[in-house]
Design a protein around this motif. Structure first.
Motif, PDB file in Angstrom:
ATOM      1  N   GLU A   1       0.815  -1.214   0.000  1.00  0.00           N
ATOM      2  CA  GLU A   1       0.000   0.000   0.000  1.00  0.00           C
ATOM      3  C   GLU A   1       0.850   1.266   0.000  1.00  0.00           C
ATOM      4  O   GLU A   1       0.316   2.362  -0.180  1.00  0.00           O
ATOM      5  N   GLU A   2       2.146   1.145   0.190  1.00  0.00           N
ATOM      6  CA  GLU A   2       3.030   2.311   0.254  1.00  0.00           C
ATOM      7  C   GLU A   2       3.333   2.794  -1.171  1.00  0.00           C
ATOM      8  O   GLU A   2       3.898   2.054  -1.978  1.00  0.00           O
ATOM      9  N   PRO A   3       2.980   4.042  -1.514  1.00  0.00           N
ATOM     10  CA  PRO A   3       3.165   4.522  -2.889  1.00  0.00           C
ATOM     11  C   PRO A   3       4.597   4.404  -3.413  1.00  0.00           C
ATOM     12  O   PRO A   3       4.815   3.996  -4.565  1.00  0.00           O
ATOM     13  N   SER A   4       5.574   4.735  -2.597  1.00  0.00           N
ATOM     14  CA  SER A   4       6.957   4.650  -3.074  1.00  0.00           C
ATOM     15  C   SER A   4       7.367   3.201  -3.304  1.00  0.00           C
ATOM     16  O   SER A   4       8.101   2.897  -4.255  1.00  0.00           O
ATOM     17  N   ALA A   5       6.874   2.300  -2.455  1.00  0.00           N
ATOM     18  CA  ALA A   5       7.163   0.883  -2.637  1.00  0.00           C
ATOM     19  C   ALA A   5       6.433   0.327  -3.858  1.00  0.00           C
ATOM     20  O   ALA A   5       6.935  -0.580  -4.531  1.00  0.00           O
ATOM     21  N   GLN A   6       5.251   0.858  -4.159  1.00  0.00           N
ATOM     22  CA  GLN A   6       4.543   0.458  -5.373  1.00  0.00           C
ATOM     23  C   GLN A   6       5.322   0.849  -6.621  1.00  0.00           C
ATOM     24  O   GLN A   6       5.385   0.103  -7.593  1.00  0.00           O
ATOM     25  N   ARG A   7       5.931   2.022  -6.592  1.00  0.00           N
ATOM     26  CA  ARG A   7       6.607   2.528  -7.790  1.00  0.00           C
ATOM     27  C   ARG A   7       7.893   1.773  -8.114  1.00  0.00           C
ATOM     28  O   ARG A   7       8.278   1.667  -9.287  1.00  0.00           O
ATOM     29  N   GLU A   8       8.557   1.240  -7.095  1.00  0.00           N
ATOM     30  CA  GLU A   8       9.884   0.645  -7.313  1.00  0.00           C
ATOM     31  C   GLU A   8       9.875  -0.492  -8.336  1.00  0.00           C
ATOM     32  O   GLU A   8      10.658  -0.471  -9.300  1.00  0.00           O
ATOM     33  N   PRO A   9       9.017  -1.514  -8.204  1.00  0.00           N
ATOM     34  CA  PRO A   9       9.038  -2.578  -9.214  1.00  0.00           C
ATOM     35  C   PRO A   9       8.600  -2.091 -10.593  1.00  0.00           C
ATOM     36  O   PRO A   9       9.103  -2.580 -11.617  1.00  0.00           O
ATOM     37  N   PHE A  10       7.693  -1.133 -10.638  1.00  0.00           N
ATOM     38  CA  PHE A  10       7.294  -0.580 -11.930  1.00  0.00           C
ATOM     39  C   PHE A  10       8.454   0.143 -12.596  1.00  0.00           C
ATOM     40  O   PHE A  10       8.626   0.081 -13.824  1.00  0.00           O
ATOM     41  N   ALA A  11       9.264   0.834 -11.787  1.00  0.00           N
ATOM     42  CA  ALA A  11      10.453   1.491 -12.335  1.00  0.00           C
ATOM     43  C   ALA A  11      11.424   0.467 -12.905  1.00  0.00           C
ATOM     44  O   ALA A  11      12.026   0.680 -13.972  1.00  0.00           O
ATOM     45  N   HIS A  12      11.570  -0.666 -12.211  1.00  0.00           N
ATOM     46  CA  HIS A  12      12.468  -1.711 -12.705  1.00  0.00           C
ATOM     47  C   HIS A  12      11.956  -2.289 -14.029  1.00  0.00           C
ATOM     48  O   HIS A  12      12.752  -2.573 -14.931  1.00  0.00           O
ATOM     49  N   LEU A  13      10.645  -2.431 -14.149  1.00  0.00           N
ATOM     50  CA  LEU A  13      10.090  -2.954 -15.405  1.00  0.00           C
ATOM     51  C   LEU A  13      10.302  -1.939 -16.538  1.00  0.00           C
ATOM     52  O   LEU A  13      10.655  -2.315 -17.656  1.00  0.00           O
TER      53      LEU A  13
ATOM     54  N   LEU B   1      -2.815   1.947  -9.701  1.00  0.00           N
ATOM     55  CA  LEU B   1      -2.845   2.611 -11.006  1.00  0.00           C
ATOM     56  C   LEU B   1      -1.919   3.816 -11.047  1.00  0.00           C
ATOM     57  O   LEU B   1      -1.145   3.995 -11.991  1.00  0.00           O
ATOM     58  N   GLU B   2      -2.004   4.671 -10.042  1.00  0.00           N
ATOM     59  CA  GLU B   2      -1.236   5.922 -10.063  1.00  0.00           C
ATOM     60  C   GLU B   2       0.265   5.671 -10.078  1.00  0.00           C
ATOM     61  O   GLU B   2       1.016   6.328 -10.801  1.00  0.00           O
ATOM     62  N   ALA B   3       0.721   4.701  -9.288  1.00  0.00           N
ATOM     63  CA  ALA B   3       2.150   4.391  -9.249  1.00  0.00           C
ATOM     64  C   ALA B   3       2.615   3.844 -10.592  1.00  0.00           C
ATOM     65  O   ALA B   3       3.702   4.179 -11.071  1.00  0.00           O
TER      66      ALA B   3
END
Length: 239
Positions: A174-186, A213-215
């Motif tokens: 649920e943590e926005p920054s943690a959500q973004r990390e794997p998406f950044a790697h992809l 969605l937002e992340a």
């Protein structure tokens, strides 16, 4: 058609579209840089028809037999695009190759080769996303990042397939920054492939769902897979 159902679905779909538009604006991206993929598994064909009537065109299914029944019932809908997004077994590959426009869950060469061999020539190339196990979860499907270039190179040599990009389902948080990390790697993995294979049509990041969605959009998603945010809670699947 039920006016009550249509009103509810219309509200849900409009809200999902607004979320996507707001996320794109917040990320400094253009309207149209990403689109919604309505995940319609376990939902009846009547709801898919209503969503189509409201302007939705891309629909994602996880179960082959369920999807084929819906496709038969909805064969009159022009412009509908069917995406297979679930784990793909070898014994179902022919049906997927013959009845879908996209497959998001290719994670091994064997499946890719079967799809390539079984794709009817008259349909044109099958659009493919390679599924990456971006969080390295033992229970998850998907190829590991270090094996991605080899599989991409193999798929790019298959004439009946068109490699469009990558898909992932990260471990939930649920943590926005943690959500973004794997998406950044992809996203970084796709950028690596784009540099390595500059002539390939690598333009797709299938990532993000109702809860993140937002992340996903902030990190470059082009297809966001929404199920409950559009159709409400799912019922037990009929495979």
């Amino acid at each position: 058609m039920s006016n009550t159902t249509n009103f509810i679905l219309g509200d849900y779909l409009a809200f999902a579209q607004a979320r996507l538009a707001d996320a794109l604006a917040a990320a400094g991206r253009q309207t149209g840089d990403a689109r919604l993929l309505a995940v319609s598994k376990t939902k009846p064909a009547a709801l898919i028809r209503e969503a189509w009537e409201l302007g939705q065109r891309d629909f994602g299914e996880n179960y082959v037999q369920e999807a084929l029944a819906k496709q038969a019932e909805l064969g009159d809908l022009e412009g509908i695009v069917w995406h297979f997004i679930g784990p793909l077994q070898s014994n179902k590959s022919r049906e997927v190759a013959e009845h879908f426009a996209w497959v998001h869950s290719v994670d091994r060469e064997k499946i890719a080769r079967r799809l390539n061999e079984q794709r009817p020539a008259g349909l044109g190339p099958l659009d493919i996303c390679l599924q990456v196990n971006i969080s390295a979860e033992p229970s998850k499907s998907g190829i590991m990042l270090e094996d991605l270039p080899r599989l991409a190179e193999a798929v790019l040599a298959m004439p009946a397939l068109r490699l469009r990009g990558l898909m992932a389902i990260p471990a939930p948080t649920e943590e926005p920054s943690a959500q973004r990390e794997p998406f950044a790697h992809l996203r970084q993995a796709l950028e690596m492939l784009q540099k390595r294979f500059p002539d390939a049509p690598l333009d797709t990041l299938s990532m993000g769902m109702s809860a993140d969605l937002e992340a996903a959009v902030a990190e470059g998603a082009t297809l966001v897979r929404l199920g409950t945010a559009i159709f409400g809670k799912r019922e037990a699947a009929s495979r």
